[in-house]
Scaffold this motif. Structure first.
Motif, PDB file in Angstrom:
ATOM      1  N   TYR A 102      44.448  39.710  53.269  1.00 49.64           N
ATOM      2  CA  TYR A 102      45.356  40.214  52.237  1.00 49.64           C
ATOM      3  C   TYR A 102      44.812  39.877  50.852  1.00 49.64           C
ATOM      4  O   TYR A 102      44.753  40.738  49.953  1.00 49.64           O
ATOM      5  CB  TYR A 102      46.737  39.580  52.436  1.00 49.64           C
ATOM      6  CG  TYR A 102      47.900  40.419  51.991  1.00 49.64           C
ATOM      7  CD1 TYR A 102      48.140  40.677  50.643  1.00 49.64           C
ATOM      8  CD2 TYR A 102      48.788  40.951  52.914  1.00 49.64           C
ATOM      9  CE1 TYR A 102      49.210  41.451  50.238  1.00 49.64           C
ATOM     10  CE2 TYR A 102      49.863  41.725  52.525  1.00 49.64           C
ATOM     11  CZ  TYR A 102      50.076  41.969  51.177  1.00 49.64           C
ATOM     12  OH  TYR A 102      51.143  42.735  50.787  1.00 49.64           O
ATOM     13  N   ALA A 103      44.397  38.624  50.684  1.00 47.68           N
ATOM     14  CA  ALA A 103      43.832  38.205  49.392  1.00 47.68           C
ATOM     15  C   ALA A 103      42.548  38.959  49.078  1.00 47.68           C
ATOM     16  O   ALA A 103      42.283  39.308  47.919  1.00 47.68           O
ATOM     17  CB  ALA A 103      43.573  36.705  49.403  1.00 47.68           C
ATOM     18  N   ALA A 104      41.741  39.223  50.090  1.00 48.73           N
ATOM     19  CA  ALA A 104      40.499  39.975  49.885  1.00 48.73           C
ATOM     20  C   ALA A 104      40.789  41.389  49.405  1.00 48.73           C
ATOM     21  O   ALA A 104      40.128  41.909  48.498  1.00 48.73           O
ATOM     22  CB  ALA A 104      39.686  40.006  51.182  1.00 48.73           C
ATOM     23  N   ASN A 105      41.800  42.041  49.999  1.00 46.26           N
ATOM     24  CA  ASN A 105      42.149  43.389  49.569  1.00 46.26           C
ATOM     25  C   ASN A 105      42.709  43.419  48.152  1.00 46.26           C
ATOM     26  O   ASN A 105      42.377  44.300  47.357  1.00 46.26           O
ATOM     27  CB  ASN A 105      43.160  44.003  50.540  1.00 46.26           C
ATOM     28  CG  ASN A 105      42.483  44.654  51.731  1.00 46.26           C
ATOM     29  OD1 ASN A 105      41.288  44.920  51.703  1.00 46.26           O
ATOM     30  ND2 ASN A 105      43.237  44.904  52.780  1.00 46.26           N
ATOM     31  N   LEU A 106      43.568  42.461  47.817  1.00 42.92           N
ATOM     32  CA  LEU A 106      44.086  42.387  46.454  1.00 42.92           C
ATOM     33  C   LEU A 106      42.937  42.223  45.462  1.00 42.92           C
ATOM     34  O   LEU A 106      42.910  42.862  44.402  1.00 42.92           O
ATOM     35  CB  LEU A 106      45.066  41.226  46.308  1.00 42.92           C
ATOM     36  CG  LEU A 106      46.396  41.331  47.047  1.00 42.92           C
ATOM     37  CD1 LEU A 106      47.268  40.120  46.704  1.00 42.92           C
ATOM     38  CD2 LEU A 106      47.134  42.613  46.698  1.00 42.92           C
ATOM     39  N   ALA A 107      41.987  41.379  45.807  1.00 43.73           N
ATOM     40  CA  ALA A 107      40.845  41.141  44.915  1.00 43.73           C
ATOM     41  C   ALA A 107      40.018  42.399  44.715  1.00 43.73           C
ATOM     42  O   ALA A 107      39.668  42.767  43.587  1.00 43.73           O
ATOM     43  CB  ALA A 107      39.974  40.023  45.482  1.00 43.73           C
ATOM     44  N   ALA A 253      36.248  37.571  38.267  1.00 43.02           N
ATOM     45  CA  ALA A 253      37.416  38.332  37.828  1.00 43.02           C
ATOM     46  C   ALA A 253      38.573  38.381  38.820  1.00 43.02           C
ATOM     47  O   ALA A 253      39.697  38.706  38.425  1.00 43.02           O
ATOM     48  CB  ALA A 253      36.997  39.763  37.482  1.00 43.02           C
ATOM     49  N   ALA A 254      38.344  38.081  40.093  1.00 38.29           N
ATOM     50  CA  ALA A 254      39.398  38.236  41.104  1.00 38.29           C
ATOM     51  C   ALA A 254      40.344  37.043  41.098  1.00 38.29           C
ATOM     52  O   ALA A 254      39.959  35.923  41.437  1.00 38.29           O
ATOM     53  CB  ALA A 254      38.773  38.411  42.480  1.00 38.29           C
ATOM     54  N   ARG A 255      41.582  37.276  40.725  1.00 39.48           N
ATOM     55  CA  ARG A 255      42.552  36.181  40.625  1.00 39.48           C
ATOM     56  C   ARG A 255      42.829  35.521  41.976  1.00 39.48           C
ATOM     57  O   ARG A 255      43.065  34.313  42.049  1.00 39.48           O
ATOM     58  CB  ARG A 255      43.847  36.708  40.007  1.00 39.48           C
ATOM     59  CG  ARG A 255      43.670  37.145  38.553  1.00 39.48           C
ATOM     60  CD  ARG A 255      44.908  37.832  38.006  1.00 39.48           C
ATOM     61  NE  ARG A 255      46.045  36.928  37.878  1.00 39.48           N
ATOM     62  CZ  ARG A 255      46.266  36.128  36.846  1.00 39.48           C
ATOM     63  NH1 ARG A 255      45.394  36.101  35.831  1.00 39.48           N
ATOM     64  NH2 ARG A 255      47.325  35.356  36.791  1.00 39.48           N
ATOM     65  N   THR A 256      42.804  36.297  43.074  1.00 41.95           N
ATOM     66  CA  THR A 256      43.056  35.706  44.389  1.00 41.95           C
ATOM     67  C   THR A 256      41.866  34.911  44.902  1.00 41.95           C
ATOM     68  O   THR A 256      41.959  34.274  45.956  1.00 41.95           O
ATOM     69  CB  THR A 256      43.430  36.786  45.424  1.00 41.95           C
ATOM     70  OG1 THR A 256      42.425  37.803  45.446  1.00 41.95           O
ATOM     71  CG2 THR A 256      44.781  37.404  45.095  1.00 41.95           C
TER      72      THR A 256
END
Length: 378
Positions: A102-107, A253-256
């Motif tokens: 899930y975190a990977a997809n959000l990123a 840049a990826a907050r997750t």
């Protein structure tokens, strides 16, 4: 005196009950007697001795948790090793491991869909991709399911940066996206392609290398893929794979990634062991697909409405949410665990049983599962 600020929750609960959509937690015992066709353990590795022992060794060596974000103390040599081997196995330049798929997809979606960009999203995408689109600062346009021509039409309306976002295998019905056609549409307009291979890794492609590899897109400069380590690899976590400069961008840049604690060492160790086992035993991928095909053929022979699987998910349609819940409960009573998908988890509003094929299922277990599903339908 003012009423409860959360009184509205009770009304929503009543609405869910009337619609038959209440969800409840059901903790499972360590040694469940149920035959499992509900989990996403496609290769049967979650309890494999090599995997559990690798997890234990990693926890003893590195500790129970990652202790911090990946940019502070949460990156270990184990994480770097997993990233190198995962990228090489799937055919991409680089990989970045996250605490969940899930975190990977959000990123991936938020960092590749900045302000001024266009994000084109398949109507059947997983919730994590949908949430990524909602959080991205670009403009999102949802298009018809698995329709490259609809993608072309939308891309033709935008002059700036654009990405097309899709699952490779859709989790509800197990149907595969037309990846080659989507890539072709993207290349006509200079758009990037971001695909979630959660249900393809370990099942599709040569030796389970995934759907992008099978479609000849692995390693392409305009393709980024996300994977989960919690399905075929029987562990936990996720990763983004793609060109080196894209992965470097996510690190910055990826907050997750920046603000989340790193993946626990035990999960990284288990995933790495699963990857190495799959390299040695590539036949597991073909077996998972064969089990899914067998399930489908036997269920349809019983006059059940089952969707032909493209990977390891077999969907069986129900007439209503209530029937699906009752059907799944009756299967459980008969010793069989199956998934139950109903609104709002299903975008088309059709409720169904969701069965997952596993490479370690025997023919006898498949016979038993089909008998139970057929016997308790009503």
């Amino acid at each position: 005196m003012a009423g409860s600020p959360f009184a509205w929750i009770d009304e929503q609960a009543r609405t869910r009950r009337r619609a038959g959509l209440v969800r409840t937690l059901r903790p499972r015992p360590a040694d469940s007697p149920l035959l499992d066709l509900a989990s996403n353990d496609y290769l049967g590795l979650a309890r494999h001795p090599e995997i559990t022992e690798a997890a234990a060794r990693a926890a003893k060596l590195w500790g129970g948790g990652a202790t911090g974000s990946r940019l502070v103390t949460g990156s270990t040599e184990l994480h770097a090793e997993l990233e190198r081997e995962l990228a090489e196995f799937c055919g991409f330049e680089a990989a970045l491991v996250f605490s969940s798929g899930y975190a990977a997809n959000l990123a991936a979606v938020t960092t590749l869909g900045p302000h001024g960009s266009l994000v084109v999203s398949d109507a059947g995408n997983h919730a994590s991709l949908i949430d990524g689109c909602r959080l991205a600062r670009g403009t999102t346009q949802v298009v018809a399911h698995a329709d490259p021509e609809a993608v072309r039409k939308v891309l033709g309306t935008h002059a700036g940066p654009a990405v097309v976002v899709s699952d490779t295998v859709f989790s509800v019905d197990g149907d595969a996206a037309p990846l080659a056609e989507l890539a072709g549409a993207c290349r006509e307009f200079g758009a990037g392609l971001v695909v979630d291979d959660a249900h393809g890794l370990g099942v599709l492609g040569e030796g389970g290398r995934g759907a992008p590899h099978a479609a000849g897109l692995a390693g392409a400069a305009d393709v980024v893929t996300t994977v989960t380590l919690s399905k075929s690899f029987g562990s936990q976590g996720g990763a983004v794979l793609g060109p080196v400069h894209v992965i470097d961008h996510l690190v910055n840049a990826a907050r997750t990634f920046i603000f989340d604690t790193g993946l626990a060492p035990a999960a990284a160790g288990a995933a790495l062991a699963a990857l190495r086992l799959l390299r040695r035993e590539p036949e597991r991928a073909a077996r998972a697909r064969a089990v899914a095909t067998t399930l489908h053929s036997r269920l349809t022979a019983e006059r059940l409405e089952a969707v032909r699987p493209d990977a390891a998910v077999v969907s069986v349609r129900a007439s209503s949410p209530e029937q699906a819940v009752r059907w799944a409960a009756d299967c459980r009573e008969a010793g069989l665990a199956v998934g139950c998908f109903r609104p709002p988890s299903v975008p088309d509003g059709i409720s169904r049983l969701r069965l997952t094929a596993r490479a370690d299922l025997t023919d006898g277990q498949l016979d038993h599962a089909v008998r139970v599903i057929s016997a308790v339908r009503r």
